[in-house]
Motif scaffolding. Structure first.
Motif, mmCIF file in Angstrom:
data_model
loop_
_atom_site.group_PDB
_atom_site.id
_atom_site.type_symbol
_atom_site.label_atom_id
_atom_site.label_comp_id
_atom_site.label_asym_id
_atom_site.label_seq_id
_atom_site.Cartn_x
_atom_site.Cartn_y
_atom_site.Cartn_z
ATOM 1 N N ASN A 215 0.843 -1.190 0.000
ATOM 2 C CA ASN A 215 0.000 0.000 0.000
ATOM 3 C C ASN A 215 0.879 1.242 0.000
ATOM 4 O OD1 ASN A 215 0.747 0.563 2.811
ATOM 5 N ND2 ASN A 215 -0.661 -1.083 3.353
ATOM 6 N N VAL A 216 0.249 2.386 -0.205
ATOM 7 C CA VAL A 216 0.914 3.679 -0.075
ATOM 8 C C VAL A 216 -0.019 4.601 0.690
ATOM 9 C CG1 VAL A 216 2.247 3.375 -2.197
ATOM 10 C CG2 VAL A 216 0.057 4.555 -2.286
ATOM 11 N N ASN A 245 -1.644 0.985 -6.409
ATOM 12 C CA ASN A 245 -1.767 1.444 -5.022
ATOM 13 C C ASN A 245 -1.796 2.965 -4.947
ATOM 14 O OD1 ASN A 245 -1.803 -1.180 -4.069
ATOM 15 N ND2 ASN A 245 0.369 -1.212 -3.529
ATOM 16 N N VAL A 246 -0.962 3.622 -5.747
ATOM 17 C CA VAL A 246 -0.977 5.081 -5.792
ATOM 18 C C VAL A 246 -2.321 5.571 -6.322
ATOM 19 C CG1 VAL A 246 0.036 7.116 -6.888
ATOM 20 C CG2 VAL A 246 1.518 5.292 -6.045
ATOM 21 N N VAL A 257 0.553 12.157 -10.044
ATOM 22 C CA VAL A 257 1.646 11.210 -9.835
ATOM 23 C C VAL A 257 2.794 11.640 -10.732
ATOM 24 C CG1 VAL A 257 0.715 9.590 -11.562
ATOM 25 C CG2 VAL A 257 2.379 8.799 -9.870
ATOM 26 N N TRP A 258 3.991 11.709 -10.155
ATOM 27 C CA TRP A 258 5.198 12.087 -10.875
ATOM 28 C C TRP A 258 6.202 10.942 -10.774
ATOM 29 C CZ3 TRP A 258 6.514 17.760 -8.995
ATOM 30 C CH2 TRP A 258 5.475 18.621 -9.385
ATOM 31 N N TYR A 337 -4.893 0.963 0.214
ATOM 32 C CA TYR A 337 -4.057 2.097 0.559
ATOM 33 C C TYR A 337 -4.006 2.212 2.070
ATOM 34 C CZ TYR A 337 -8.550 4.594 0.936
ATOM 35 O OH TYR A 337 -9.814 4.979 1.252
ATOM 36 N N ALA A 338 -2.998 2.915 2.551
ATOM 37 C CA ALA A 338 -2.822 3.050 3.982
ATOM 38 C C ALA A 338 -3.854 4.032 4.538
ATOM 39 C CB ALA A 338 -1.412 3.562 4.280
ATOM 40 N N PRO A 339 -4.088 4.005 5.851
ATOM 41 C CA PRO A 339 -5.039 4.940 6.432
ATOM 42 C C PRO A 339 -4.638 6.391 6.132
ATOM 43 C CG PRO A 339 -4.456 3.232 8.005
ATOM 44 C CD PRO A 339 -3.549 3.054 6.827
#
Length: 342
Positions: A215-216, A245-246, A257-258, A337-339
């Motif tokens: 996750n991110v 995930n992003v 997103v880069w 994804y993370a919290p």
């Protein structure tokens, strides 16, 4: 071609013996005898090493039989921005083994080593520090170029796999309204806490340990997610998972997103060193599935992960920015994804 291997050995010897720092700190040229005494080296062999280094242009001789630094030799000093960390990492036994085993990697479809480079770095803290210093130098020009971009509509910059935060720090310094998130594996995150505090960004940056394959972090709206020199470590399946995930973490949008990486141009006429192609060999030897990609391959990665209109810009030197806007996802499309960090 074979002589370049010997020249590399001379550079490594100068770096490990600290010759450049000794000359610079003396403020004057030093003789072979002085350098052998200060390094506790064999006098005859030190003289031969210095003579060869001068012939290669790393040192220059003076009228009193001393040795002074050339501009190339000065890059070996143990200072921020020098080439010394890159040289010492390249000279490490694992890095040497993998490139020597490049033929085996081609034949077997596997990496040139059975050891994960990141597990190896975790087990070798001194080398890990040199590696992070090397990556900071490698990304400095790209970081400066990113910092010049317009962040007025951005609130948070999330650097996925951002090492000790050199790129993120450059951006935060240029844009005081921003906050940052550094997402790294635990062994690096612990060191990054200290590094970011030393740069004065402890109050503006969260440093969180995690695995981008799982996750991110969710950065909220108006976030920029940076993946700098990350996807070239991964095969297409892993890269797809990270980008997905992003995409899911940015599901509330709008966000960006880069991705920063080299790109291979299969049609270019070779002028100078083919940096992307050589780095592709390094990735192939170090990582199972690691690779540099063409622009078409890179764009396909983003499109397949749910970024419909990615674009490519030349960033700095051999580095490119591959970016995309992120629009909100429906609840059914959102993935792991993370919290939320907000």
């Amino acid at each position: 071609m074979l002589e370049s291997e010997l020249a590399f050995g001379v550079l490594v010897a100068l770096a490990r013996l600290g010759v450049a720092d000794l000359i610079a700190e003396a403020g004057r040229p030093l003789t072979s005898s002085e350098l052998s005494e200060q390094t506790d080296a064999d006098p005859d062999r030190m003289a031969r090493l210095l003579r060869t280094a001068a012939a290669l242009g790393y040192l220059r001789t003076t009228h009193n039989a001393g040795y002074a630094l050339t501009s190339e030799g000065a890059l070996l000093r143990d200072l921020p921005g020098s080439l010394r960390p890159a040289l010492l990492v390249a000279a490490d036994p694992l890095w040497r083994e993998t490139i020597t085993n490049l033929g085996r990697a081609v034949l077997t479809g596997k990496a040139g080593t059975n050891i994960s480079p990141y597990d190896y770095l975790t087990a070798n803290p001194a080398l890990a520090r040199q590696f992070q210093q090397f990556m900071a130098v490698r990304s400095a020009a790209a970081a400066a170029a990113l910092a010049q971009r317009d962040f007025t509509q951005c609130q948070t910059v999330i650097d996925i796999g951002g090492g000790q935060g050199a790129m993120l720090s450059t951006i935060l310094e240029a844009h005081p309204h921003l906050t940052g998130v550094l997402w790294e594996q635990e062994s690096v995150a612990d060191i990054a806490v200290v590094a970011m505090a030393e740069r004065g960004h402890a109050d503006r940056c969260q440093i969180i340990a995690g695995d981008m394959i799982d996750n991110v972090p969710h950065g909220g709206q108006q976030a920029v997610y940076i993946l700098s020199n990350i996807l070239h470590n991964l095969d297409d399946g892993q890269a797809h998972r990270v980008l997905s995930n992003v995409r899911a973490a940015a599901s509330n949008g709008p966000a960006q997103v880069w991705c920063v990486d080299m790109l291979i141009n299969p049609y270019r006429a070779y002028v100078g060193t083919p940096a992307a192609e050589l780095t592709d060999m390094r990735m192939m030897s170090l990582f199972l599935g690691g690779r540099e990609r063409t622009s078409e391959e890179y764009l396909a990665l983003l499109i397949n992960a749910g970024f419909p209109s990615p674009r490519i810009e030349r960033l700095s030197g051999p580095m490119y920015l591959i970016s995309s806007e992120v629009t909100p996802l429906s609840a059914d499309d959102a993935g792991p994804y993370a919290p939320s960090l907000l």
